[in-house]
Motif scaffolding. Structure first.
Motif, PDB file in Angstrom:
ATOM      1  N   ARG A  28       0.690  -1.227  -0.036  1.00 58.55           N
ATOM      2  CA  ARG A  28       0.178   0.163  -0.015  1.00 58.55           C
ATOM      3  C   ARG A  28       0.764   1.434   0.015  1.00 58.55           C
ATOM      4  N   SER A  29       1.852   0.998   0.772  1.00 58.44           N
ATOM      5  CA  SER A  29       2.894   2.287   0.810  1.00 58.44           C
ATOM      6  C   SER A  29       4.339   2.265   0.691  1.00 58.44           C
ATOM      7  N   PRO A  30       4.936   2.036  -0.613  1.00 54.19           N
ATOM      8  CA  PRO A  30       6.218   1.494  -0.714  1.00 54.19           C
ATOM      9  C   PRO A  30       7.177   2.296   0.140  1.00 54.19           C
ATOM     10  N   GLY A  31       7.126   3.512   0.181  1.00 50.09           N
ATOM     11  CA  GLY A  31       7.928   4.582   0.867  1.00 50.09           C
ATOM     12  C   GLY A  31       7.692   4.109   2.307  1.00 50.09           C
ATOM     13  N   GLY A  32       6.669   4.041   3.178  1.00 55.23           N
ATOM     14  CA  GLY A  32       6.616   3.686   4.463  1.00 55.23           C
ATOM     15  C   GLY A  32       7.090   2.034   4.723  1.00 55.23           C
ATOM     16  N   TYR A  33       6.934   1.422   4.067  1.00 52.88           N
ATOM     17  CA  TYR A  33       7.315  -0.045   4.075  1.00 52.88           C
ATOM     18  C   TYR A  33       8.798  -0.095   3.908  1.00 52.88           C
ATOM     19  N   LEU A  34       9.389   0.714   2.976  1.00 58.02           N
ATOM     20  CA  LEU A  34      10.859   0.716   3.076  1.00 58.02           C
ATOM     21  C   LEU A  34      11.433   1.486   4.313  1.00 58.02           C
ATOM     22  N   ARG A  35      11.012   2.528   4.866  1.00 60.44           N
ATOM     23  CA  ARG A  35      11.335   2.936   6.206  1.00 60.44           C
ATOM     24  C   ARG A  35      11.395   1.681   7.325  1.00 60.44           C
ATOM     25  N   SER A  36       9.930   0.982   7.171  1.00 59.40           N
ATOM     26  CA  SER A  36      10.100   0.062   8.267  1.00 59.40           C
ATOM     27  C   SER A  36      10.997  -1.037   8.235  1.00 59.40           C
ATOM     28  N   LEU A  37      11.609  -1.318   6.950  1.00 58.51           N
ATOM     29  CA  LEU A  37      12.642  -2.266   6.703  1.00 58.51           C
ATOM     30  C   LEU A  37      14.003  -1.774   7.152  1.00 58.51           C
ATOM     31  N   SER A  38      14.168  -0.222   6.759  1.00 58.10           N
ATOM     32  CA  SER A  38      15.257   0.375   7.324  1.00 58.10           C
ATOM     33  C   SER A  38      15.548   0.242   8.711  1.00 58.10           C
ATOM     34  N   ALA A  39      14.484   0.622   9.595  1.00 56.41           N
ATOM     35  CA  ALA A  39      14.414   0.489  10.949  1.00 56.41           C
ATOM     36  C   ALA A  39      14.771  -0.859  11.623  1.00 56.41           C
ATOM     37  N   LYS A  40      14.253  -1.804  10.859  1.00 51.90           N
ATOM     38  CA  LYS A  40      14.627  -3.192  11.426  1.00 51.90           C
ATOM     39  C   LYS A  40      16.199  -3.530  10.909  1.00 51.90           C
ATOM     40  N   ALA A  41      16.556  -3.082   9.945  1.00 45.12           N
ATOM     41  CA  ALA A  41      17.944  -3.309   9.668  1.00 45.12           C
ATOM     42  C   ALA A  41      19.121  -2.290  10.516  1.00 45.12           C
ATOM     43  N   ALA A  42      18.493  -1.186  10.957  1.00 46.43           N
ATOM     44  CA  ALA A  42      19.310  -0.342  12.193  1.00 46.43           C
ATOM     45  C   ALA A  42      19.469  -1.124  13.288  1.00 46.43           C
ATOM     46  N   ILE A  43      18.581  -2.016  13.660  1.00 46.72           N
ATOM     47  CA  ILE A  43      18.811  -2.647  14.830  1.00 46.72           C
ATOM     48  C   ILE A  43      19.233  -4.287  14.476  1.00 46.72           C
ATOM     49  N   GLY A  44      19.594  -4.691  13.382  1.00 48.51           N
ATOM     50  CA  GLY A  44      20.113  -5.955  12.940  1.00 48.51           C
ATOM     51  C   GLY A  44      19.088  -6.899  12.786  1.00 48.51           C
ATOM     52  N   GLU A  45      17.825  -6.407  12.425  1.00 46.06           N
ATOM     53  CA  GLU A  45      16.647  -7.456  12.450  1.00 46.06           C
ATOM     54  C   GLU A  45      16.021  -7.855  10.906  1.00 46.06           C
ATOM     55  N   PHE A  46      16.983  -7.355   9.891  1.00 41.92           N
ATOM     56  CA  PHE A  46      16.551  -7.549   8.825  1.00 41.92           C
ATOM     57  C   PHE A  46      17.758  -8.178   7.932  1.00 41.92           C
ATOM     58  N   SER A  47      17.071  -9.079   6.640  1.00 45.08           N
ATOM     59  CA  SER A  47      18.105  -9.716   5.918  1.00 45.08           C
ATOM     60  C   SER A  47      17.396  -9.641   4.683  1.00 45.08           C
ATOM     61  N   CYS A  48      17.811  -9.459   3.342  1.00 43.02           N
ATOM     62  CA  CYS A  48      17.491  -9.448   2.241  1.00 43.02           C
ATOM     63  C   CYS A  48      17.088 -10.748   1.420  1.00 43.02           C
ATOM     64  N   GLY A  49      18.050 -11.705   2.111  1.00 48.13           N
ATOM     65  CA  GLY A  49      18.252 -13.044   1.480  1.00 48.13           C
ATOM     66  C   GLY A  49      16.808 -13.806   1.448  1.00 48.13           C
ATOM     67  N   PRO A  50      16.063 -13.772   2.628  1.00 44.50           N
ATOM     68  CA  PRO A  50      14.791 -14.540   2.766  1.00 44.50           C
ATOM     69  C   PRO A  50      13.584 -13.786   1.748  1.00 44.50           C
ATOM     70  N   MET A  51      13.606 -12.700   1.296  1.00 49.12           N
ATOM     71  CA  MET A  51      12.893 -11.882   0.388  1.00 49.12           C
ATOM     72  C   MET A  51      13.009 -12.383  -1.043  1.00 49.12           C
ATOM     73  N   ILE A  52      14.266 -12.941  -1.228  1.00 51.81           N
ATOM     74  CA  ILE A  52      14.475 -13.499  -2.630  1.00 51.81           C
ATOM     75  C   ILE A  52      14.064 -14.927  -2.617  1.00 51.81           C
ATOM     76  N   MET A  53      14.263 -15.552  -1.587  1.00 51.98           N
ATOM     77  CA  MET A  53      14.039 -16.723  -1.478  1.00 51.98           C
ATOM     78  C   MET A  53      12.230 -16.877  -1.655  1.00 51.98           C
ATOM     79  N   ALA A  54      11.539 -16.041  -0.892  1.00 55.26           N
ATOM     80  CA  ALA A  54      10.162 -16.077  -1.050  1.00 55.26           C
ATOM     81  C   ALA A  54       9.717 -15.865  -2.579  1.00 55.26           C
ATOM     82  N   LEU A  55      10.443 -14.844  -3.278  1.00 55.53           N
ATOM     83  CA  LEU A  55      10.180 -14.783  -4.719  1.00 55.53           C
ATOM     84  C   LEU A  55      10.297 -16.082  -5.521  1.00 55.53           C
ATOM     85  N   MET A  56      11.435 -16.679  -5.127  1.00 57.91           N
ATOM     86  CA  MET A  56      11.739 -17.838  -5.672  1.00 57.91           C
ATOM     87  C   MET A  56      10.605 -18.981  -5.571  1.00 57.91           C
ATOM     88  N   ARG A  57      10.096 -18.992  -4.353  1.00 57.68           N
ATOM     89  CA  ARG A  57       9.048 -20.067  -3.943  1.00 57.68           C
ATOM     90  C   ARG A  57       7.799 -19.890  -4.696  1.00 57.68           C
TER      91      ARG A  57
END
Length: 411
Positions: free
Chosen positions: A378-407
Motif C-alpha cells: 500500500r505504501s512503498p515508502g513507508g514499507y521501506l522505512r520500516s525495513l530500514s528501521a529493522k536493518a538499523a537494529i540488525g533484524e533484517f536480511s534481504c536473503g529470505p525476500m529473494i527466497m520467497a520470490l523464488m518459491r
C-alpha cells in the motif's frame, strides 16, 4: 450390355488390375459421395496411396468430365469417355505420353478402372433405352470414399504430431541455449556448458531441414537428458549460494504480516541465548550479522548482500524493463534502483535512510524485490522505512525476500 469386360485393350493384365476389377462388383454406398470432397480427401492421403500431385491432377480432369456433383446418387453411370486429346487440353497441354503414364498409375492404385471397347475406342451408344459406355469407370472413388477419409484423417493426425514434436524440440533447444549461457556465467569452470551450447547450435541446424519422425524423437531424447543435467547443476548451484551458515538459518523467521506476505523476513537477535549457543564460531557469525546495522562507521564492503547477484537477477524480472543496459554488477543494480525508486513513490529521504542502514546494494535488492509485488504494497515508502528501521537494529536480511520470490515463481 449383358457382359462387362475386365481386360484392357492391347495392354497386359496383372493381379492388381484383376483385384480392382473384382471390387467394382461390390455394392455402392446408398448416398453416393461429392466428387470434389473425394478429391480433397484423396489429396490429403495421396502419399499413403502412392499417388503424386500430377496423378491427382489427371484424376481431377477425369472427374470434371462427369456432369453430376454427387457420384452414385440416383445415378449408376460412372463411366466417362473423353479422348486423349480432350484430356490433354484440360491439362493445359500436358504431353499425351505423360498423361497416359499418370493414368496408368491411377489404374494400378485402383481409383480408376478401364472399360475398353472391342476396338479400344472410348464412346457411348444408346440402344433403345439402354446406354452403353466405354472409357474410365469412376465408381471405385465412391466405393473407397470411406477408406480414403480414414487414411486422410490418419495422415492429418500424423502431421499434427510431427508439428507438435518439432515445436517441442525447438523450445527445448532454446531453453538449453539459455540455460547454458546462464550456467556459464555462474560456474564458468565447468566445460559442460560449452557442450550444451554446441548441442543447441547443432539442433538448430538440423531443424532447418525436413527431419523424419524418428530423428526428431532422437533429438528430443538428447535435449531432454541435457536439460535435466543443466537443471540439476543450476539447482545445486542455487542451493549452494543460498545456504547460509546453519546456525544463522536456525535463528531466521519471517513476520506474518498478511498484507505483505513473505516480504518482511528478519533475523531475531540471540540475546539471552548465549547459554544455548556457547562460545563457538556460530555465536561469532550471528553477532557479526546482527551488529551489521549497529556500527555506522563500519566499512561499506561489509554491508554487501549475503546472496549472489545472479540469484537476484533470476528472481526479479520487472526492473529489467527500466534498465538501459544489462545489469552485470552490483553498481549497475544500484543505478537501476535509483531510476525506479521515484516511480514507486519512494521519497529521497526514505531511499537515503535505506542505503545508510542496509547499504546501497542491499537496499537496491529490496527495491527490485518490492517492484515484483508492487500491487500488494500500500505504501512503498513507508514499507521501506520500516525495513530500514529493522536493518538499523540488525533484524533484517534481504536473503529470505529473494527466497520467497523464488518459491512464488516455482509454485
Amino acid at each position: 450390355m449383358d457382359y462387362t469386360p475386365v481386360t484392357p485393350f492391347r495392354r497386359t493384365i496383372d493381379a492388381a488390375i484383376l483385384k480392382h476389377q473384382a471390387a467394382t462388383q461390390e455394392e455402392l454406398p446408398p448416398t453416393g459421395a461429392n466428387k470434389w470432397e473425394i478429391l480433397r480427401e484423396l489429396a490429403a492421403a495421396r502419399v499413403a496411396f502412392g499417388l503424386s500431385d500430377r496423378d491427382l491432377t489427371v484424376l481431377q480432369v477425369l472427374v470434371s468430365f462427369h456432369q453430376a456433383t454427387i457420384l452414385g446418387d440416383n445415378d449408376s453411370e460412372f463411366i466417362v469417355h473423353p479422348s486423349n486429346k480432350a484430356i490433354c487440353e484440360r491439362l493445359n497441354g500436358m504431353p499425351c505420353s505423360t498423361m497416359r503414364r499418370h493414368l496408368s498409375n491411377l489404374v494400378q492404385a485402383g481409383f480408376v478402372v478401364r472399360r475398353d471397347s472391342p476396338n479400344g475406342k472410348r464412346y457411348a451408344r444408346r440402344y433403345g433405352g439402354e446406354k452403353i459406355a466405354f472409357g474410365f469407370d469412376l465408381s471405385p472413388l465412391v466405393r473407397r470414399f470411406q477408406e480414403i477419409c480414414e487414411v486422410a484423417e490418419a495422415v492429418r493426425a500424423a502431421e499434427e504430431r510431427y508439428k507438435r514434436l518439432r515445436a517441442t524440440v525447438s523450445l527445448m533447444r532454446r531453453d538449453l541455449a539459455g540455460l547454458a549461457e546462464y550456467g556459464s556465467s555462474l560456474r564458468p569452470e565447468l566445460g559442460v556448458w560449452d557442450q550444451f551450447s554446441d548441442l543447441a547450435v547443432l539442433t538448430g541446424r538440423d531443424l532447418r531441414r525436413k527431419l523424419e519422425m524418428a530423428d526428431l524423437k532422437r533429438i528430443e531424447e538428447a535435449l531432454g537428458a541435457a536439460l535435466d543435467q543443466a537443471r540439476d547443476l543450476l539447482e545445486g548451484n542455487v542451493a549452494e549460494n543460498m545456504s547460509i551458515n546453519d546456525a544463522i538459518s536456525e535463528h531466521h523467521h519471517q513476520n506474518s504480516n498478511k498484507d505483505l506476505y513473505d516480504l518482511e523476513p528478519r533475523v531475531e537477535k540471540a540475546r539471552g541465548e548465549g547459554e544455548a549457543l556457547g562460545d563457538t564460531d556460530v555465536e561469532v557469525n550471528v553477532n557479526r550479522l546482527l551488529d551489521k546495522g549497529n556500527s555506522p562507521g563500519e566499512p561499506e564492503d561489509q554491508l554487501m548482500p549475503n546472496i549472489p547477484l545472479g540469484l537476484v537477477l533470476a528472481s526479479c524480472q520487472e526492473f529489467k524493463s527500466y534498465a538501459e543496459e544489462t545489469v552485470r554488477h552490483w553498481h549497475d543494480l544500484v543505478r537501476v534502483a535509483d531510476i525506479i525508486r521515484p516511480m514507486m513513490g519512494i521519497s529521497p529521504s526514505a531511499w537515503d535512510e535505506a542505503k545508510r542502514y542496509m547499504g546501497p546494494e542491499e537496499a537496491s535488492v529490496v527495491v527490485v524485490a518490492m517492484l515484483e509485488r508492487f500491487g500488494e504494497i500500500r505504501s512503498p515508502g513507508g514499507y521501506l522505512r520500516s525495513l530500514s528501521a529493522k536493518a538499523a537494529i540488525g533484524e533484517f536480511s534481504c536473503g529470505p525476500m529473494i527466497m520467497a520470490l523464488m518459491r512464488r515463481d516455482a509454485a
